[in-house]
Write an enzyme that holds these catalytic residues in place. Structure first.
Site, PDB file in Angstrom:
ATOM      1  N   LYS A 212       1.062  -9.965  -2.993  1.00 54.36           N
ATOM      2  CA  LYS A 212      -0.108 -10.129  -3.544  1.00 54.36           C
ATOM      3  C   LYS A 212      -0.524 -11.252  -4.205  1.00 54.36           C
ATOM      4  CE  LYS A 212      -0.080  -4.958  -5.053  1.00 54.36           C
ATOM      5  NZ  LYS A 212      -1.002  -4.268  -4.386  1.00 54.36           N
TER       6      LYS A 212
ATOM      7  N   ARG B 292       2.587   5.140   0.548  1.00 53.37           N
ATOM      8  CA  ARG B 292       2.712   6.235   1.516  1.00 53.37           C
ATOM      9  C   ARG B 292       4.068   6.347   2.331  1.00 53.37           C
ATOM     10  NH1 ARG B 292      -2.447   3.542   4.397  1.00 53.37           N
ATOM     11  NH2 ARG B 292      -2.694   2.910   2.405  1.00 53.37           N
TER      12      ARG B 292
END
Ligand code: BES
Ligand code: ZN
Ligand code: ZN
Length: 467
Positions: free
Chosen positions: A248, A322
Site C-alpha cells: 500500500k 477473501r
C-alpha cells in the site's frame, strides 16, 4: 462500567427539548435567547441554587429512528464528559417513544462514559453514575441489554484500535478467549500446526509471510439445543494489512491495523448473545493473520490451494481478506456444519467509494436472509444496503490457470470480492457484509462514535440473531 439507575441522581439534569415552549415548563424561558433546540444542539446552564441543567435539542430529529436515539443520548453524555460531570440525571422520556429504545439509550450512555483502552502513560479513570427520570416502564432487561451491547462494542473498538505491535494474530485470539471466559461460549484456537495439517492454503498463503504466525479462532454458542440450525459467522481478522508485495502507498497505511473489524464484530456479537442467553446456535470462525512482506511471502501469480481443495490464482496480494475467509468458510461448512453463512470484513476500497463511511455494503444470494438482516439493521440503526450481482460478475473472477482468481476487473470490486467468498459456501444461504467504510472514522460522524474504530455491526448481528 457505568452505573445506570432509575430516578434522580447528581445535581445536573439533562433535558431533551424539541420546542422552546418546553423551556417554560422548566422555568427556563429566559434561556430561549441563547438556545435553539436544533438537533444535537446543547446548552449548559448553571443555576443559582447550585444545580445545573443541560439542554439538548431534538428538533428535526426522527425520534422513531434508533440512530437518532443513540445520537441524542450520546451527545448529552459527551457534554457531561467534557464538563467533567460524572453524576447526572437524564430526563429520558422524549427518547422513549418505544419502550425498547431504552436499550439504545443505555448503550449510548455506556459507550460514551465507558473506558476505552489507551496507551497514554498517565490515565485517569472517571466512574459515572447516570439516573434515568421520566421512564415509565423501567425495563430492566432493556437496561441490561444496553450495557452488554456497549461492553461488546467497546471490546470490538479496543481490538480494532490496538496497534499491530501489541496485537499479533495469536494475541487477538487470546484477548477474545479472555473476553468470553465467563460465558457459555466454547473457544478453540487452531494454531499453525493444525492449519498446516489441514492444508489451509489460503490462510497460510497470506499469514505465512509474517514472523507472527496465523491462527483460526472458533467460538461456539449453543443457545438452542433443540434446533438443528447453526449460523456461521465468519469475520476477517487481519491484524495488519500492509498489502504484501502489492504494498500500500504510505498515505493508505493509516488504518492498516484496523483490518480485523469483521472478526471483532463477530466476537462482540457472540459475547452479547451468550450474555443475554439468546435462544440461537452460532459458530464464529475468525481467520487471523498479518499481511506482510518477507523472503517467503506470497506474490502475484502464485497459485494457492485452499482448504476446500479449490485452487486460487493470486492476482493481487492486497486482496488477502477473501483468501483467508475462503478457508474459514470451508472450515465452518465442513468441520462445524453450519447451516447458513454470514461473512463480514473490511474488504474493499470500492465499498467506501460507493457508500462512504456510514453505510455498509451487503451482497447476498438469499432474499429471506437479507430481509432478516435488513430488519435487524433497522432496529440497530446501523445502515446497510444490498448490492445486486449476476452471472457477468461471476465471470470476472474466472482464472485461466486456476479454479478462481482473487481479483476481478477494475470495476465492481465489492461484488467480485463477495462472490469470491460465496464460491466457498457450498450452496448454503449466504450473506456478505463489507464494512471497509464503516469500521473506522477519522473523526466521529455520529455522536456515539469516537475517533477511529466504530465497533460497527456488533449491534446489528446481535439483533439479527436474537429473535
Ligand atoms: N483491507 C483492505 C480493504 C480496505 C480498504 C479496508 C480501505 C479499509 C479501507 C483489503 O484487503 C484490500 O486491500 N482490498 C483491495 C482489493 C483489491 C486489490 C482487489 C482494495 O479494495 O483496494
Ligand atoms: Zn489488502
Ligand atoms: Zn485487508
Amino acid at each position: 462500567m457505568t452505573k445506570i439507575v432509575q430516578g434522580t441522581i447528581g445535581t445536573c439534569g439533562v433535558h431533551f427539548i424539541s420546542d422552546k415552549a418546553q423551556l417554560e415548563e422548566l422555568n427556563l424561558a429566559y434561556a430561549g435567547g441563547c438556545f435553539e433546540p436544533d438537533y444535537l444542539n446543547t446548552y449548559y446552564l448553571p443555576l443559582a441554587d447550585g444545580t445545573s441543567v443541560l439542554l439538548v435539542g431534538t428538533k428535526n430529529g426522527d425520534l422513531k429512528n434508533p440512530n437518532t436515539i443513540k445520537e441524542l443520548a450520546a451527545a448529552a453524555c459527551k457534554e457531561m464528559r467534557k464538563l467533567k460531570i460524572s453524576e447526572f440525571t437524564l430526563y429520558a422520556k422524549p427518547l422513549l417513544e418505544e419502550e425498547k429504545f431504552l436499550s439504545h439509550v443505555v448503550q449510548s450512555i455506556c459507550l460514551v462514559t465507558g473506558k476505552a483502552k489507551s496507551f497514554k502513560t498517565e490515565q485517569k479513570e472517571i466512574l459515572y453514575a447516570v439516573g434515568l427520570e421520566g421512564v415509565e416502564n423501567f425495563c430492566q432487561s432493556c437496561v441490561e441489554e444496553g450495557i452488554v451491547l456497549a461492553e461488546a462494542v467497546l471490546f470490538a473498538r479496543d481490538m480494532v484500535n490496538m496497534p499491530a505491535n501489541y496485537l499479533r494474530p495469536e494475541d487477538f485470539a487470546r484477548e477474545i478467549q479472555h473476553f468470553v471466559k465467563d460465558t457459555e461460549v466454547e473457544t478453540d484456537i487452531l494454531t499453525m500446526d493444525v492449519l498446516e495439517e489441514k492444508k489451509m492454503g489460503g490462510l497460510l498463503g497470506v499469514g505465512g509471510g509474517s514472523e507472527f504466525p496465523p491462527c483460526m479462532m472458533v467460538l461456539r454458542y449453543k443457545g438452542n439445543p433443540d434446533s438443528k440450525e447453526n449460523t456461521g459467522l465468519i469475520g476477517k481478522g487481519v491484524t495488519v494489512d500492509t498489502g504484501g508485495y502489492c504494498l500500500k502507498p504510505a498515505a493508505s497505511m493509516g488504518g492498516i491495523r484496523g483490518d480485523m473489524a469483521g472478526a471483532a464484530a463477530v466476537a462482540g456479537a457472540v459475547y452479547a448473545l451468550a450474555k443475554r442467553k439468546a435462544k440461537v446456535n452460532v459458530t464464529a470462525v475468525m481467520p487471523m493473520c498479518e499481511n506482510r512482506i518477507s523472503g517467503g511471502s506470497f506474490v502475484d501469480g502464485d497459485v494457492l490451494t485452499s482448504y476446500s481443495g479449490k485452487t486460487i490464482e493470486v492476482a493481487n496480494t492486497d486482496a488477502e481478506g477473501r483468501l483467508i475467509l475462503a478457508d474459514a468458510v470451508t472450515y465452518a461448512v465442513r468441520d462445524e456444519k453450519v447451516t447458513r453463512v454470514l461473512d463480514i470484513a473490511t474488504l474493499t476500497g470500492a465499498v467506501v467509494g460507493m457508500f462512504g463511511f456510514t453505510v455498509a455494503g451487503v451482497v447476498s444470494d438469499n432474499d429471506e436472509m437479507w430481509e432478516e438482516f435488513w430488519n435487524a439493521s433497522l432496529e440497530s440503526g446501523e445502515k446497510h444496503w444490498r448490492i445486486p450481482f449476476d452471472k457477468e460478475h461471476e465471470k470476472m473472477i474466472e482464472s485461466h490457470v486456476a479454479d478462481i482468481r482473487n481479483m476481478g476487473a477494475s470495476v465492481c470490486g465489492t461484488i467480485t470480492a463477495g462472490l469470491f467468498i460465496r464460491s466457498f459456501a457450498e450452496g448454503l444461504p449466504w450473506l456478505h457484509v463489507d464494512i471497509a467504510g464503516t469500521a473506522w472514522v477519522d473523526d466521529p460522524i455520529y455522536a456515539y462514535q469516537e475517533k477511529l474504530a466504530t465497533g460497527t455491526d456488533v449491534d446489528t448481528i446481535y439483533r439479527w440473531l436474537n429473535q
